[in-house]
Each structure stands twice: as structure tokens, then as C-alpha cells.
Design an enzyme around this catalytic site. Structure first.
Site, mmCIF file in Angstrom:
data_model
loop_
_atom_site.group_PDB
_atom_site.id
_atom_site.type_symbol
_atom_site.label_atom_id
_atom_site.label_comp_id
_atom_site.label_asym_id
_atom_site.label_seq_id
_atom_site.Cartn_x
_atom_site.Cartn_y
_atom_site.Cartn_z
ATOM 1 N N SER A 71 -12.523 6.260 -2.419
ATOM 2 C CA SER A 71 -11.812 7.441 -1.946
ATOM 3 C C SER A 71 -11.235 7.090 -0.585
ATOM 4 O O SER A 71 -11.705 7.549 0.452
ATOM 5 C CB SER A 71 -12.735 8.659 -1.853
ATOM 6 O OG SER A 71 -11.976 9.782 -1.444
ATOM 7 N N MET A 72 -10.243 6.212 -0.618
ATOM 8 C CA MET A 72 -9.654 5.702 0.619
ATOM 9 C C MET A 72 -8.911 6.814 1.367
ATOM 10 O O MET A 72 -8.930 6.864 2.599
ATOM 11 C CB MET A 72 -8.684 4.558 0.311
ATOM 12 C CG MET A 72 -9.302 3.381 -0.450
ATOM 13 S SD MET A 72 -10.607 2.560 0.462
ATOM 14 C CE MET A 72 -9.654 1.734 1.718
ATOM 15 N N LYS A 126 0.850 -1.198 0.000
ATOM 16 C CA LYS A 126 0.000 0.000 0.000
ATOM 17 C C LYS A 126 0.881 1.243 0.000
ATOM 18 O O LYS A 126 1.879 1.302 0.740
ATOM 19 C CB LYS A 126 -0.907 0.004 1.242
ATOM 20 C CG LYS A 126 -1.696 1.305 1.450
ATOM 21 C CD LYS A 126 -2.736 1.572 0.380
ATOM 22 C CE LYS A 126 -3.382 2.955 0.528
ATOM 23 N NZ LYS A 126 -4.268 3.291 -0.611
ATOM 24 N N GLY A 142 -6.439 -4.830 -9.486
ATOM 25 C CA GLY A 142 -6.924 -4.053 -8.351
ATOM 26 C C GLY A 142 -8.345 -4.434 -7.969
ATOM 27 O O GLY A 142 -8.574 -5.313 -7.132
ATOM 28 N N LYS A 146 3.995 5.524 -10.615
ATOM 29 C CA LYS A 146 2.599 5.155 -10.879
ATOM 30 C C LYS A 146 1.907 6.370 -11.468
ATOM 31 O O LYS A 146 1.903 7.451 -10.869
ATOM 32 C CB LYS A 146 1.919 4.730 -9.564
ATOM 33 C CG LYS A 146 0.450 4.335 -9.702
ATOM 34 C CD LYS A 146 0.281 2.961 -10.339
ATOM 35 C CE LYS A 146 -1.161 2.466 -10.325
ATOM 36 N NZ LYS A 146 -1.496 1.732 -9.103
ATOM 37 N N LEU A 196 -5.582 7.426 1.212
ATOM 38 C CA LEU A 196 -4.211 7.038 1.566
ATOM 39 C C LEU A 196 -4.077 6.507 2.993
ATOM 40 O O LEU A 196 -3.133 6.845 3.722
ATOM 41 C CB LEU A 196 -3.290 8.253 1.320
ATOM 42 C CG LEU A 196 -1.826 8.137 0.941
ATOM 43 C CD1 LEU A 196 -1.527 6.916 0.103
ATOM 44 C CD2 LEU A 196 -1.391 9.392 0.240
ATOM 45 N N CYS A 226 -2.240 9.716 -6.761
ATOM 46 C CA CYS A 226 -3.364 9.471 -5.842
ATOM 47 C C CYS A 226 -4.437 10.541 -6.054
ATOM 48 O O CYS A 226 -4.158 11.731 -5.921
ATOM 49 C CB CYS A 226 -2.920 9.486 -4.386
ATOM 50 S SG CYS A 226 -4.381 9.342 -3.313
HETATM 51 O O1 RRO Z 1 -5.749 5.657 -0.970
HETATM 52 C C1 RRO Z 1 -6.408 6.033 -1.950
HETATM 53 O O2 RRO Z 1 -7.459 6.694 -1.849
HETATM 54 C C2 RRO Z 1 -5.968 5.743 -3.329
HETATM 55 C C3 RRO Z 1 -4.685 5.929 -3.767
HETATM 56 BR BR1 RRO Z 1 -3.262 6.419 -2.663
HETATM 57 C C4 RRO Z 1 -4.382 5.724 -5.144
HETATM 58 O O3 RRO Z 1 -3.243 5.877 -5.623
HETATM 59 N N1 RRO Z 1 -5.386 5.367 -5.964
HETATM 60 C C5 RRO Z 1 -6.653 5.181 -5.519
HETATM 61 O O4 RRO Z 1 -7.547 4.860 -6.318
HETATM 62 N N2 RRO Z 1 -6.925 5.369 -4.189
#
Ligand code: RRO
Length: 310
Positions: free
Chosen positions: A71-72, A46, A270, A163, A74, A129
Site C-alpha cells: 500500500s505504497m 512510477k 513487478g 492500466k 502513490l 491504483c
Molecule cells: O502506489 C501504490 O500504492 C500502487 C499503485 Br499507484 C498501483 O497502481 N498499484 C499498486 O499496487 N500500488
């Protein structure tokens, strides 16, 4: 016997599949499952920031028609956690450590730490990101991308890749390739999720994820044509020494095959890894071998980059 191998920066991969950063790679338990999954040739951790981040509020990843939206924000356990993991496991197979600092200063500090460490594998610098409020995707700013790579390569000597986000304009393919070709990159990974999309639940008329008013990155089946276009466009433009990891829309062995046809060296999974779990790697490998047998190919080199045009 048909073999599925690849080489990046002198590292031999015995299989060409791996997870996409962010999926099945937050904890050592998840990473161990990918590490030992039949059909997986590597893994990527991650994307790390210098220290632990909780990320955005939930719900922050969900299924949607033809894919996923996230929308994690990071969430991660911090660089030390992932660096310890890859150092411990690097003898097993070649591994990727992903980093995504929120600032150039953070990225440079993390790369200094990795440079000084015992990790000798590959680093993926995430410049794409889409989900941190107030932080644009660096790789959409070609000057900022050049600036960070210029500073990185003044001291960083281990194998490094970036990336990338998806690009949607031929001129942008030209522009990003012109930047990337000026640096000794080992690889690029294309594509990250298509950023800032919006999915709506028809039952409730509501957005499907909580952060950023519902805006998030989409992945899965819906992004495959964009992913293939980016792999193909970059393969046609990048120095041959820069290898490509194709990411986006991989559900079947045929999808893996198409990424390779467009020029991918490795292929990462993914959304569909999130849905199906690490057993997906063996299924994809079996389906890829069947597709190759159907076409009469014995090795990836027989068809890598051989996309036919009309
Ligand atoms: O953690 C995220 O929200 C996230 C990241 Br860092 C990324 O590079 N791509 C993504 O779809 N989510």
C-alpha cells in the site's frame, strides 16, 4: 535465430520484457538500471501525480507467502521529473510514462502537459491504483472510465493505453471491453495488483503493512491465474489494434510464455523484479527462449494467443 520483438503503435520493441509500474522506477537511478538491463525491452516510470507525493507510511511493501502486499499510496517525484527522464532517454528505446492523477482534472491536466511536450513515446494512464485512501479504482466504474477516455481523446493524439485492475466476472470483462473498444487506445496493461487483500503475520497476529489497517494490493505468484484470465479475456474481446501488456505473477520464463499464449504482446514484471532486481530480465529471457525451443517455436507470433481449450 529466435527473436523476441513486439510492436505497439508503430514502436518496435527489441525485447518484450519491462518492469511493472511502481517497481524499480521511482528514481532516475532505478530507471537507468532497467533501461540498461539485458533482456529488458522497455521501461515504465512510477505512476506520476502533478507534483511530488510522499505516499503512505511504512511498512508499505512486504513479502508474503506466494507474493507481495503493498500500500505504497502513490509515492512519486511528480510528473515533471518523469517527463524529463523519458524525453531525455526516448531515443534509446520506446518508453512508457505512467500517470495516475487522483482526480479526472489532474489526469487531463497531465495529459495536456504531455501532449504539449517533446515526449513522443507511450503513456500508460493508471486507472487502477488500489491504495489511495478515499479514492476508488476508476476502472471498476465503467461510466467513469468512459467519461475520462471521452474527454482525453478530444485532445490527446499521442499513443495512449490504460492500466487496468483485475476483473473477476465474465460480465465485467464484456463491459470493460465494450468501453475500451470505443476508443483509439494503443494498448491495455492488465493486471494491476489485486486490491485490498489482507495478509497476517502468524508470529504476531498482526497485519503486515501499516496503511489502511493492513489492506493492500497483492502481486506475485499468487495472482498469476487471475492475470492470465484477464489477458486472455481481454484478448478475446478487444479490437486487434489494441495491444496487451500482460502483468502478474511472472517468476519464470514459463510464466512469460503463458502470458503470450493468452495474447500478451509485452510482459511486465513487478513483485519478482522487486525481489530479484533487474538481473531477472535476462534470466526470464533465457528461460523463455528455452521454453520456445522445447516447443519448436522460432518467433512469438508462432504461439501468441494460441491457448488450447478443451
Ligand atoms: O502506489 C501504490 O500504492 C500502487 C499503485 Br499507484 C498501483 O497502481 N498499484 C499498486 O499496487 N500500488
Amino acid at each position: 535465430m529466435t527473436t523476441l520483438t513486439a510492436n505497439i503503435a508503430g514502436f518496435e520493441f527489441d525485447d518484450i520484457l519491462l518492469n511493472a509500474a511502481g517497481v524499480y522506477c521511482m528514481t532516475t537511478e532505478e530507471l537507468d538500471q532497467v533501461l540498461t538491463a539485458p533482456g529488458a525491452g522497455s521501461l515504465v516510470t512510477k505512476s506520476a501525480t502533478p507534483s511530488f507525493r510522499a505516499g503512505n507510511p511504512a511498512p508499505r511493501f512486504t513479502k508474503m507467502p506466494l507474493g507481495s502486499i503493498n500500500s505504497m499510496g502513490l509515492p512519486n517525484n511528480g510528473l515533471d521529473y518523469y517527463l524529463d527522464y523519458v524525453i531525455t532517454k526516448q531515443a534509446v528505446k520506446p518508453l512508457f510514462l505512467s500517470i495516475a492523477g487522483l482526480t479526472k482534472t489532474d489526469n487531463l491536466a497531465m495529459l495536456h502537459q504531455i501532449q504539449a511536450s517533446n515526449f513522443n513515446g507511450l503513456v500508460e494512464l493508471n486507472l487502477s491504483c488500489p491504495n489511495v485512501p478515499g479514492k476508488p479504482q476508476t476502472a471498476y466504474d465503467f461510466d467513469a472510465t468512459r467519461a475520462i477516455l471521452t474527454e482525453v481523446f478530444q485532445f490527446y493524439t499521442k499513443p495512449l493505453g490504460v492500466k487496468l485492475p483485475p476483473y473477476f466476472d465474465i460480465v465485467h470483462f464484456d463491459m470493460v471491453a465494450a468501453v475500451l473498444n470505443d476508443f483509439p487506445l494503443a494498448f491495455v496493461n492488465t493486471i494491476n495488483s489485486i486490491g485490498n487483500a489482507l495478509a497476517i503475520d502468524p508470529e504476531t497476529d498482526s497485519v503486515m503493512i501499516a496503511p489502511k489497517g493492513g489492506f493492500g494490493g497483492i502481486g506475485g505468484e499468487i495472482v498469476k491465474p487471475t492475470a492470465l484470465a484477464n489477458v486472455r479475456a481481454l484478448r478475446l474481446r478487444l479490437n486487434p489494434a489494441i495491444k496487451i501488456i500482460g502483468t502478474g505473477g511472472v517468476q519464470t520464463g514459463r510464466d512469460v510464455y503463458e502470458h503470450i499464449l493468452c495474447g500478451a504482446d509485452l510482459v511486465s514484471v513487478g513483485t519478482n523484479l522487486a525481489f530479484e532486481g533487474p538481473a531477472i530480465f535476462d534470466r526470464l529471457k533465457t528461460e523463455l527462449l528455452a521454453e520456445m525451443a522445447k516447443k519448436g517455436y522460432r518467433s512469438l507470433a508462432d504461439f501468441r494467443g494460441n491457448l488450447q481449450t478443451l
